[in-house]
Design a protein around this motif. Sequence first.
Motif, PDB file in Angstrom:
ATOM      1  N   CYS A 156       0.832  -1.202   0.000  1.00 22.36           N
ATOM      2  CA  CYS A 156       0.000   0.000   0.000  1.00 22.36           C
ATOM      3  C   CYS A 156       0.862   1.245   0.000  1.00 22.36           C
ATOM      4  CB  CYS A 156      -0.920   0.014   1.229  1.00 22.36           C
ATOM      5  SG  CYS A 156      -2.273  -1.124   1.096  1.00 22.36           S
ATOM      6  N   MET A 157       1.929   1.196   0.829  1.00 21.54           N
ATOM      7  CA  MET A 157       2.807   2.366   0.871  1.00 21.54           C
ATOM      8  C   MET A 157       3.510   2.573  -0.460  1.00 21.54           C
ATOM      9  SD  MET A 157       4.524   2.317   4.540  1.00 21.54           S
ATOM     10  CE  MET A 157       3.735   1.615   5.923  1.00 21.54           C
ATOM     11  N   VAL A 158       3.925   1.472  -1.072  1.00 24.84           N
ATOM     12  CA  VAL A 158       4.577   1.583  -2.381  1.00 24.84           C
ATOM     13  C   VAL A 158       3.615   2.190  -3.392  1.00 24.84           C
ATOM     14  CG1 VAL A 158       5.452   0.234  -4.312  1.00 24.84           C
ATOM     15  CG2 VAL A 158       6.251  -0.243  -2.031  1.00 24.84           C
ATOM     16  N   GLY A 159       2.375   1.708  -3.368  1.00 25.53           N
ATOM     17  CA  GLY A 159       1.389   2.246  -4.304  1.00 25.53           C
ATOM     18  C   GLY A 159       1.169   3.728  -4.087  1.00 25.53           C
ATOM     19  N   PHE A 160       1.022   4.126  -2.839  1.00 24.75           N
ATOM     20  CA  PHE A 160       0.810   5.533  -2.519  1.00 24.75           C
ATOM     21  C   PHE A 160       2.003   6.357  -2.964  1.00 24.75           C
ATOM     22  CE2 PHE A 160      -0.751   9.135  -0.392  1.00 24.75           C
ATOM     23  CZ  PHE A 160       0.309   9.734   0.249  1.00 24.75           C
ATOM     24  N   GLY A 161       3.232   5.874  -2.633  1.00 24.47           N
ATOM     25  CA  GLY A 161       4.422   6.625  -3.018  1.00 24.47           C
ATOM     26  C   GLY A 161       4.523   6.795  -4.532  1.00 24.47           C
ATOM     27  N   LEU A 162       4.219   5.720  -5.270  1.00 20.62           N
ATOM     28  CA  LEU A 162       4.287   5.814  -6.722  1.00 20.62           C
ATOM     29  C   LEU A 162       3.262   6.795  -7.257  1.00 20.62           C
ATOM     30  CD1 LEU A 162       4.825   2.148  -7.868  1.00 20.62           C
ATOM     31  CD2 LEU A 162       6.412   4.042  -8.010  1.00 20.62           C
ATOM     32  N   TYR A 163       2.064   6.773  -6.645  1.00 24.04           N
ATOM     33  CA  TYR A 163       1.019   7.688  -7.097  1.00 24.04           C
ATOM     34  C   TYR A 163       1.471   9.135  -6.936  1.00 24.04           C
ATOM     35  CZ  TYR A 163      -3.354  10.267  -7.032  1.00 24.04           C
ATOM     36  OH  TYR A 163      -4.323  11.177  -7.272  1.00 24.04           O
ATOM     37  N   ARG A 164       2.006   9.470  -5.743  1.00 24.37           N
ATOM     38  CA  ARG A 164       2.418  10.857  -5.517  1.00 24.37           C
ATOM     39  C   ARG A 164       3.569  11.237  -6.434  1.00 24.37           C
ATOM     40  NH1 ARG A 164      -1.318  13.893  -3.483  1.00 24.37           N
ATOM     41  NH2 ARG A 164       0.269  15.505  -3.565  1.00 24.37           N
ATOM     42  N   LEU A 165       4.473  10.300  -6.660  1.00 28.12           N
ATOM     43  CA  LEU A 165       5.616  10.590  -7.531  1.00 28.12           C
ATOM     44  C   LEU A 165       5.133  10.942  -8.933  1.00 28.12           C
ATOM     45  CD1 LEU A 165       8.714  10.500  -7.664  1.00 28.12           C
ATOM     46  CD2 LEU A 165       8.517   8.154  -8.451  1.00 28.12           C
ATOM     47  N   ARG A 166       4.270  10.100  -9.447  1.00 29.35           N
ATOM     48  CA  ARG A 166       3.774  10.334 -10.792  1.00 29.35           C
ATOM     49  C   ARG A 166       2.964  11.627 -10.855  1.00 29.35           C
ATOM     50  NH1 ARG A 166       3.929   9.983 -16.080  1.00 29.35           N
ATOM     51  NH2 ARG A 166       1.958   9.506 -17.069  1.00 29.35           N
ATOM     52  N   PHE A 167       2.201  11.894  -9.789  1.00 28.04           N
ATOM     53  CA  PHE A 167       1.402  13.111  -9.737  1.00 28.04           C
ATOM     54  C   PHE A 167       2.306  14.331  -9.784  1.00 28.04           C
ATOM     55  CE2 PHE A 167      -2.194  15.565  -9.210  1.00 28.04           C
ATOM     56  CZ  PHE A 167      -2.079  16.435  -8.155  1.00 28.04           C
ATOM     57  N   ARG A 168       3.394  14.289  -9.032  1.00 31.55           N
ATOM     58  CA  ARG A 168       4.330  15.411  -9.035  1.00 31.55           C
ATOM     59  C   ARG A 168       4.888  15.628 -10.432  1.00 31.55           C
ATOM     60  NH1 ARG A 168       8.994  15.147  -4.668  1.00 31.55           N
ATOM     61  NH2 ARG A 168      10.350  15.541  -6.428  1.00 31.55           N
ATOM     62  N   GLN A 169       5.235  14.528 -11.091  1.00 31.66           N
ATOM     63  CA  GLN A 169       5.832  14.661 -12.414  1.00 31.66           C
ATOM     64  C   GLN A 169       4.819  15.226 -13.403  1.00 31.66           C
ATOM     65  OE1 GLN A 169       5.789  11.544 -15.023  1.00 31.66           O
ATOM     66  NE2 GLN A 169       6.357  13.128 -16.477  1.00 31.66           N
ATOM     67  N   VAL A 170       3.590  14.748 -13.334  1.00 36.37           N
ATOM     68  CA  VAL A 170       2.591  15.233 -14.279  1.00 36.37           C
ATOM     69  C   VAL A 170       2.279  16.703 -14.023  1.00 36.37           C
ATOM     70  CG1 VAL A 170       0.171  15.022 -14.944  1.00 36.37           C
ATOM     71  CG2 VAL A 170       1.578  12.999 -14.727  1.00 36.37           C
TER      72      VAL A 170
END
Lengths: 256, 64, 250
Positions: free
Chosen positions: A227-241
């Motif tokens: 879950c933490m990995v999923g959340f971290g990936l989501y925020r990372l991608r959101f920042r990039q977009v």
Amino acid sequence: MSETKRRAAKLPEAGQWPDRIAPWMLLAGAVLTTIGFLMAFFYAGPVNGAAVDGVELIGGQMVSSKLLLSQKIFYFHMPVAIVSFASLAFAGYYAIRFLMTKEQRFDTCSKIGMEIALLFVVCTMVTGEMWTRFEWGVWWTWEPRLTTYLILMLVVIAYFVLRSAIDEPERRATYAAVISVIALVDVPICYMVTRLIPSSIHPVVLREGGMSADMGMTVAVVMAGMCMVGFGLYRLRFRQVRLAQRVEAMKEQLED
Amino acid sequence: MNEVLAEIYSTILPSAPYIIAAYALIWLALLVYVFIVMRGMKKSEAQMAVLEEALAERNAKTAR
Amino acid sequence: MASGKGVDVRTAGGVALRKPSTFQQYKTLLRKDLEQEFRTKEMLTSMGIYALLVLIVYGAALGQTAQALDVLQVAGGLLWALIVFTSLLGLNRSFGHEKEQGCLEGILLVPLDRSVVFLAKATSNLLFLLAVEVISVPLFYFFFLTSVSPSESFGLIVAPLFVGTVGMAGIGTLLSTITVNTRGKDVMLAVLFVPLIFPLLYACASATTAVVVGSDGYLDVFFQSLVLAGGYDVIMLLLGWVLYDFVISA
């Protein structure tokens, strides 16, 4: 100007508090999943398979059936599947908010949620594939679990195919949001249908059973990590977009 | 080891490649995604730097 | 256009109008679709011919193992595959006419609840599909099921056919409204339609097979599958009702 600032305060934006904890979440998730991985092999007991003639004393217990190592895949298979459902739920939530407010930001969040969902669905399919390949010696069966995940994957892929087929942003976001909501409703139905219908021709072989405490703990650890990995990936991608979107906005401003 | 033990452990070695493959592929998928995101991030940051330069130039021009 | 039932409104300009009730609007839209279809019979004939062609393809594909194949077991699934393909064809065309002639903008100008358009379109699609099924199911029987004897409960096949077609018409109307505006319309519809319709297809094929084969305990499977398919229909129709406004205004 102040009105946009006020409205922007309600929209999800990069650089807020979730972004500050995101790298730590990723790290924690990586650590937890590694611990879970080790636990899966060294802590949780192996599962019994087919019976064997004869009994042996292993590790203080009488063992009379084959010990399965392939079941260890389960410890990652289930958490990844759960995270994929959760991302789909988030994507659907943001899609609903988009339909209610028509803010492009929510469409971005929904799309990223679907990307994470796709990523984790692929992981689920892969681990499921490996598991069935070994368990039953075939690459595919029309078994409820596999079929449901296949449909889920097809729906998510259809979402992205639809997005790429429309050019106007407003229309694309609306249609994509509608599909996301339908997917969110359809997936639990799909899940239940294949389980609830007694197959009139082949009996369905289900592998659910009770979980012993050590297995449960291992799954919980890996689940928290994923879950933490999923959340971290989501925020990372959101920042990039968001960064890419701000660059585009700047470009347009500089143009005139 | 005796026959019974051999049979009890008989599925472990054949299944090992599949298990390793499963875990490795998960890690690979996640890392590929992180890689894609990072590449997009670098590109956007480079573009941002170029734009900031252009903006500074333009400000300098209008200031003159 | 509005006769009898309706609501009297006074517009801002002081003109008295009769605003037709929702049911009135629904009937009008539905009648428009049906009249247009009966004038040209274009969609019905093309869907009917397509169903016949699919049956012929089945014949070529399955004719090799005519004796060894247990046709009864696969008959239900084959029938539903036929219906899915035919409905894809029909749904693709259902909005084609509106888009070409610009009727869609005209409909949107009328101050009605957009969901009524959904219901009317879904009903007309349902009626066309049912009409095609009335032709293709006996044809299917004629081609494949006369050599083997299906169980005497074969008449019950009407129930899953109806329930399944309702679901397909509902979700198909929503999806075809989306895809008529995208590139690659037909393929896009298929890509969206097939995964989303899967639970319904599974349930209906299971019910149909249970009825055709008629082995022990088939009534249990039959009712359970029908209940699930009906539940799917209700959920999808509700979703379509709620979401259609967004879709057609985009």
